[in-house]
Design a protein around this motif. Structure first.
Motif, PDB file in Angstrom:
ATOM      1  N   PRO A  69     -10.599   4.218   7.786  1.00 46.72           N
ATOM      2  CA  PRO A  69     -10.999   3.247   6.763  1.00 46.72           C
ATOM      3  C   PRO A  69     -11.930   3.868   5.728  1.00 46.72           C
ATOM      4  O   PRO A  69     -12.813   4.652   6.069  1.00 46.72           O
ATOM      5  CB  PRO A  69     -11.708   2.146   7.574  1.00 46.72           C
ATOM      6  N   THR A 123      -3.010  10.384   9.970  1.00 43.15           N
ATOM      7  CA  THR A 123      -3.818   9.170  10.131  1.00 43.15           C
ATOM      8  C   THR A 123      -5.015   9.264   9.209  1.00 43.15           C
ATOM      9  O   THR A 123      -5.689  10.304   9.149  1.00 43.15           O
ATOM     10  CB  THR A 123      -4.293   9.014  11.590  1.00 43.15           C
ATOM     11  N   LEU A 141       0.284   7.167   8.304  1.00 44.59           N
ATOM     12  CA  LEU A 141       1.152   7.398   7.158  1.00 44.59           C
ATOM     13  C   LEU A 141       2.307   8.301   7.556  1.00 44.59           C
ATOM     14  O   LEU A 141       2.110   9.322   8.228  1.00 44.59           O
ATOM     15  CB  LEU A 141       0.370   8.040   6.010  1.00 44.59           C
ATOM     16  N   ARG A 198       3.369   3.151   5.137  1.00 43.20           N
ATOM     17  CA  ARG A 198       2.020   2.902   5.650  1.00 43.20           C
ATOM     18  C   ARG A 198       2.067   1.863   6.767  1.00 43.20           C
ATOM     19  O   ARG A 198       2.632   0.785   6.605  1.00 43.20           O
ATOM     20  CB  ARG A 198       1.129   2.438   4.498  1.00 43.20           C
ATOM     21  N   GLY A 233       0.793  -1.224   0.000  1.00 37.91           N
ATOM     22  CA  GLY A 233       0.000   0.000   0.000  1.00 37.91           C
ATOM     23  C   GLY A 233       0.820   1.266   0.000  1.00 37.91           C
ATOM     24  O   GLY A 233       0.328   2.333  -0.365  1.00 37.91           O
ATOM     25  N   VAL A 285      -5.041   3.676   9.079  1.00 41.74           N
ATOM     26  CA  VAL A 285      -3.603   3.577   8.824  1.00 41.74           C
ATOM     27  C   VAL A 285      -2.919   4.869   9.248  1.00 41.74           C
ATOM     28  O   VAL A 285      -3.497   5.957   9.168  1.00 41.74           O
ATOM     29  CB  VAL A 285      -3.302   3.284   7.338  1.00 41.74           C
ATOM     30  N   ASP A 293      -5.071   7.889  -0.001  1.00 37.73           N
ATOM     31  CA  ASP A 293      -6.331   7.279   0.425  1.00 37.73           C
ATOM     32  C   ASP A 293      -6.074   5.964   1.140  1.00 37.73           C
ATOM     33  O   ASP A 293      -4.993   5.396   1.083  1.00 37.73           O
ATOM     34  CB  ASP A 293      -7.280   7.069  -0.754  1.00 37.73           C
ATOM     35  N   ASN A 294      -7.093   5.500   1.827  1.00 37.27           N
ATOM     36  CA  ASN A 294      -7.073   4.226   2.523  1.00 37.27           C
ATOM     37  C   ASN A 294      -8.317   3.462   2.104  1.00 37.27           C
ATOM     38  O   ASN A 294      -9.413   3.718   2.595  1.00 37.27           O
ATOM     39  CB  ASN A 294      -7.047   4.435   4.042  1.00 37.27           C
TER      40      ASN A 294
END
Length: 381
Positions: A289, A286, A269, A316, A228, A267, A260-261
Motif C-alpha cells: 500500500p 507484489t 500485479l 491488478r 486500476g 496488490v 504504483d499502488n
C-alpha cells in the motif's frame, strides 16, 4: 409519498453517493465523483478546501484545452495528484497550469502530461467548474480529529501511528456508512411496526446487513482491480538510444516502466507484453500500500529516425490470495483470478456476520430478554 419525504430520501441517496465515492476514491488512489483541492493554485476557480465533481478519465473522454484535469505529477511538489488546467498541447503531452500561477507546470520541473497520467477531469457546465464549497475543509477537520484520537490511542497501547490522512478518511467513512445503514434498518423497523395493530419485538434482519456489507466491500474492491489495471505504453526514440552510452541500435536493451499502488491494500500485479518484440522480464510482482515499483521490459533498440513502442497490459488483483494461486488462475483466465479474490472477500464478510450475529433476524431490544449488546458479548464469550 409527500414532497418532504421525497426530499429527505433524495438527501439520503446523495449522502450515500458522496460517501461511496470518497471510499472508492481512497481505494483506487484517485478521485471518483468528488474530490477537493488543498492549495490555492486553482483560485478563483476552485478555492482552497473546495470540492469539485471529478469524472474518471475513462468516462470523461478526450482532453481539450481549457479542461481542468487531475493528473499524477512526476516531479511537481514531489509528485502525486495535482489538479490544474490544460492550457496547451505538444507532441510530448499536455501543458498544464494552475489558474492562480503565473507560469505553467512545464516551466518548472514537470514534463508534459501524458494521457496515462490523467486520472480524472473536473465537471464543467458552460465552461464553469462545478464546485462543492468547503468539502475539503470539512473532511480535513474530521480526518485531523480521527488522526488525533488514533495517535493518542496508539501511544496508550504502545504502538506507533498507523494511519495517514487517507487511511483515516477510509476508516471514518466506512464506519459512517455502516452506522447509516444500521440506522436506516432500525428506522424501517419502526415504520413497519407503526403500521401494525399489535406491537412486535424489535428485530434486525442480518441478511440485509450482509447485502450492504458485501456491496460496501466488493464494489470498491473490484473497481480498484479493474480500473486500476490497463495498458501502459513507453515510446523509445532512436535519437535517445544514440545518445545513451552502452546501447547500440539493434541491441536487445532493457527499459523500466513505473507502476504504483495508491490504495490501502497490497496488490498482486500480473503483466502481459502486448506489442511485438516486447518481453516482460517481471511477469508478476507484489506492491504494498502506498508503494511504487518498476517493471523491466526488453526490446530491440531502434535506430536514428525510428521509434519503438513498448506496450504492456497490467492485471491488478488485491493480494488476499497467494500470488502463486492468482498467477495459475490468471493463466487460465483473468476472470478466474478475479473471482477468487471476490470469493475470499465475500467469505470474510459472511464469516464476520455469522460470528457476530448469525443469519436471520436478531432481537435489538426486548424488555423481557437480553439486549443486543448482551447477546453479542455472549457470542464472543
Amino acid at each position: 409519498m409527500t414532497l418532504r419525504s421525497l426530499a429527505g430520501t433524495a438527501l439520503e441517496v446523495g449522502a450515500i453517493a458522496v460517501v461511496a465515492a470518497l471510499i472508492l476514491g481512497a481505494a483506487l488512489g484517485q478521485p471518483v465523483l468528488v474530490s477537493y483541492v488543498e492549495t490555492g493554485s486553482m483560485e478563483p476557480t476552485i478555492d482552497t478546501g473546495d470540492g469539485f465533481v471529478a469524472v474518471p478519465s475513462f468516462l470523461a473522454g478526450d482532453v481539450s484545452e481549457g479542461d481542468v484535469v487531475v493528473y499524477e505529477a512526476e516531479r511537481l511538489q514531489g509528485g502525486g495528484l495535482t489538479t490544474h488546467r490544460v492550457v496547451g498541447k505538444t507532441d510530448a503531452g499536455y501543458i498544464t497550469k494552475g489558474d492562480a500561477n503565473p507560469f505553467t507546470d512545464q516551466d518548472g520541473p514537470e514534463p508534459p502530461v501524458t494521457e496515462d497520467q490523467i486520472v480524472a477531469q473536473a465537471l464543467q457546465i458552460d465552461g464553469t467548474v462545478v464546485v462543492v464549497p468547503n468539502l475539503g475543509v470539512a473532511i480535513g477537520l474530521i480526518q485531523d480529529g480521527v488522526l488525533a484520537i488514533q495517535s493518542r490511542f496508539a501511544e496508550m497501547v504502545g504502538f506507533g501511528d498507523s494511519l495517514d490522512r487517507q487511511g483515516s478518511g477510509v476508516v471514518l467513512l466506512a464506519v459512517g456508512f455502516a452506522l447509516f445503514a444500521l440506522t436506516y434498518l432500525l428506522d424501517e423497523g419502526k415504520r413497519g411496526r407503526s403500521r401494525e395493530r399489535a406491537p412486535r419485538r424489535r428485530t434486525l434482519d442480518t441478511r440485509i446487513v450482509v447485502i450492504l456489507l458485501l456491496a460496501a466491500v466488493l464494489v470498491p474492491a473490484n473497481a480498484a482491480m479493474v480500473v486500476g489495471g490497463g495498458t501502459q505504453a513507453l515510446t523509445i526514440n532512436g535519437e535517445d538510444v544514440a545518445a545513451s552510452p552502452g546501447i547500440e541500435p539493434g541491441d536487445d536493451a532493457t527499459w523500466e516502466i513505473g507502476v504504483d499502488n495508491n490504495g490501502l491494500v497490497p496488490v498482486a500485479l500480473v503483466f502481459d507484453g502486448q506489442s511485438a518484440g516486447t518481453t516482460v522480464l517481471d511477469e508478476q510482482m507484489t506492491v504494498g500500500p502506498q508503494q511504487a515499483a518498476t517493471l523491466s521490459v526488453s526490446a530491440t533498440a531502434p535506430g536514428p529516425g525510428e521509434r519503438t513502442v513498448l506496450s504492456v497490459t497490467e492485471y491488478r488483483y488485491l493480494h488476499v490470495v497467494p500470488v502463486s494461486v492468482l498467477v495459475t488462475l490468471h493463466e487460465v483466465h483473468p476472470l478466474l483470478a478475479l473471482g477468487a479474490v471476490n470469493a475470499v472477500l465475500a467469505g470474510g464478510v459472511l464469516l464476520l456476520v455469522w460470528r457476530v450475529a448469525g443469519f436471520g433476524r436478531i432481537r435489538i431490544r426486548d424488555g423481557r430478554g437480553a439486549s443486543l449488546g448482551t447477546r453479542l458479548r455472549r457470542r464472543f464469550g
